[in-house]
Design a protein around this motif. Sequence first.
Motif, PDB file in Angstrom:
ATOM      1  N   ILE A  54       1.065  -1.134  -0.229  1.00  0.00           N
ATOM      2  CA  ILE A  54       0.014  -0.149   0.118  1.00  0.00           C
ATOM      3  C   ILE A  54       1.257   1.469  -0.132  1.00  0.00           C
ATOM      4  N   ILE A  55       2.251   1.394   0.471  1.00  0.00           N
ATOM      5  CA  ILE A  55       2.795   2.304   0.481  1.00  0.00           C
ATOM      6  C   ILE A  55       4.057   1.560   0.253  1.00  0.00           C
ATOM      7  N   GLU A  56       5.354   2.207  -0.469  1.00  0.00           N
ATOM      8  CA  GLU A  56       6.546   2.343  -0.945  1.00  0.00           C
ATOM      9  C   GLU A  56       7.430   2.979   0.123  1.00  0.00           C
ATOM     10  N   LYS A  57       8.827   2.698   0.109  1.00  0.00           N
ATOM     11  CA  LYS A  57      10.029   3.407   0.804  1.00  0.00           C
ATOM     12  C   LYS A  57      10.925   3.855  -0.034  1.00  0.00           C
ATOM     13  N   GLN A  58      10.963   4.624   0.131  1.00  0.00           N
ATOM     14  CA  GLN A  58      12.906   4.839  -1.030  1.00  0.00           C
ATOM     15  C   GLN A  58      13.468   6.006  -0.196  1.00  0.00           C
ATOM     16  N   ARG A  59      14.742   5.681   0.592  1.00  0.00           N
ATOM     17  CA  ARG A  59      15.745   6.319   0.749  1.00  0.00           C
ATOM     18  C   ARG A  59      16.541   7.314   0.681  1.00  0.00           C
ATOM     19  N   THR A  73      -2.093  -0.202  -5.607  1.00  0.00           N
ATOM     20  CA  THR A  73      -2.429  -1.099  -4.627  1.00  0.00           C
ATOM     21  C   THR A  73      -4.269  -0.940  -3.786  1.00  0.00           C
ATOM     22  N   LEU A  74      -4.324   0.693  -3.493  1.00  0.00           N
ATOM     23  CA  LEU A  74      -5.630   0.563  -3.553  1.00  0.00           C
ATOM     24  C   LEU A  74      -6.719   0.204  -4.490  1.00  0.00           C
ATOM     25  N   ALA A  75      -6.624   1.287  -5.977  1.00  0.00           N
ATOM     26  CA  ALA A  75      -6.933   0.346  -6.648  1.00  0.00           C
ATOM     27  C   ALA A  75      -7.410  -1.206  -6.913  1.00  0.00           C
ATOM     28  N   ARG A  76      -6.959  -1.585  -6.811  1.00  0.00           N
ATOM     29  CA  ARG A  76      -6.753  -2.962  -6.686  1.00  0.00           C
ATOM     30  C   ARG A  76      -8.135  -3.524  -5.642  1.00  0.00           C
ATOM     31  N   ALA A  77      -8.333  -2.512  -4.733  1.00  0.00           N
ATOM     32  CA  ALA A  77      -8.573  -3.072  -3.508  1.00  0.00           C
ATOM     33  C   ALA A  77      -9.983  -3.258  -3.691  1.00  0.00           C
ATOM     34  N   THR A  78     -10.247  -1.461  -3.890  1.00  0.00           N
ATOM     35  CA  THR A  78     -11.613  -1.197  -4.967  1.00  0.00           C
ATOM     36  C   THR A  78     -12.107  -2.271  -5.816  1.00  0.00           C
ATOM     37  N   GLU A  79     -11.499  -2.568  -6.799  1.00  0.00           N
ATOM     38  CA  GLU A  79     -11.995  -3.561  -8.167  1.00  0.00           C
ATOM     39  C   GLU A  79     -12.447  -4.157  -7.268  1.00  0.00           C
ATOM     40  N   LEU A  80     -11.619  -5.325  -6.147  1.00  0.00           N
ATOM     41  CA  LEU A  80     -12.228  -6.178  -5.091  1.00  0.00           C
ATOM     42  C   LEU A  80     -13.640  -6.333  -4.601  1.00  0.00           C
ATOM     43  N   LEU A  81     -13.232  -4.972  -4.179  1.00  0.00           N
ATOM     44  CA  LEU A  81     -15.001  -4.204  -3.334  1.00  0.00           C
ATOM     45  C   LEU A  81     -15.771  -4.766  -4.794  1.00  0.00           C
TER      46      LEU A  81
END
Lengths: 127, 127
Positions: free
Chosen positions: B62-67, B80-88
């Motif tokens: 849902i998030i990513e880290k970048q140094r 990823t949030l969009a894919r969760a929305t699709e699932l719903l």
Amino acid sequence: MVTRLSDDETDAVFRALADPTRRDILRRAIRQEQSISALAERYEMSFAAVQKHVAVLERAAIIEKQRRGKEQIVRARLETLARATELLGEFEALWRERTLRIEELLADPADPASETTPTRPTEKGHP
Amino acid sequence: MVTRLSDDETDAVFRALADPTRRDILRRAIRQEQSISALAERYEMSFAAVQKHVAVLERAAIIEKQRRGKEQIVRARLETLARATELLGEFEALWRERTLRIEELLADPADPASETTPTRPTEKGHP
DNA sequence: CTAACGTACAACCAAATGGTTACACGACTC
DNA sequence: GAGTCGTGTAACCATTTGGTTGTACGTTAG
């Protein structure tokens, strides 16, 4: 939208959806209302385990039970799912707000009413 | 839609969203990328606790880290949030399918394609 | 070089989860 | 009334979760 999910309700909804058995139960309940024991037949685990999963879904208001004779019929509550979808939509709305803010900054580098200044809108990346 | 979430990924996403602190972290990260310590300042709990929450969100993609220098910048992964929305959305699609089936039954009380054989299509369960 | 900062990670703890078995209860069937 | 079916609930167990503190490590600032 009816009442908007509280924090606790949101916790319950997402937690309930975070299990494959419960998602499957939900799918079956959506396709066709059915008794808990009818649901339980479909899974390897004990009846009590399935019943617990149903209880989790019920506490999250994702399904509801209705007595019919000696059986308890499980039916989906689509409004709750819709509210969860709205919640995810709010995250995407935040994102759009953000890109808006960024575009404003790029458009008005130091000039709040559009004038001169050859502003190069050096587009950054988008998802 | 890119690859569609697996069961395990779906578990992780919904579980990650089932906590108010993590949802708040996500909102902040969406509004503006920021370091873990900047996020940690906002909450009562210890830095390590916030770091764990960030790790949960990261494992769920849902998030990513970048140094960036000594800091670790957190940014949201909206796909990823969009894919969760699709699932719903799939749940709601199931519901629409169902109402379709019901309407068909009501429209053809005993007549699947206007032909003989009064076969009563007493629908049993689905796979 | 040293100090401070931001991060990572381990060990520990209480509480919640996901499963089990066993038992009690209400509602139909006979 | 006796039996059975579908449910609910309690007690128990292993694992995960969400928090803590403490320690170690890389990076930047003096």
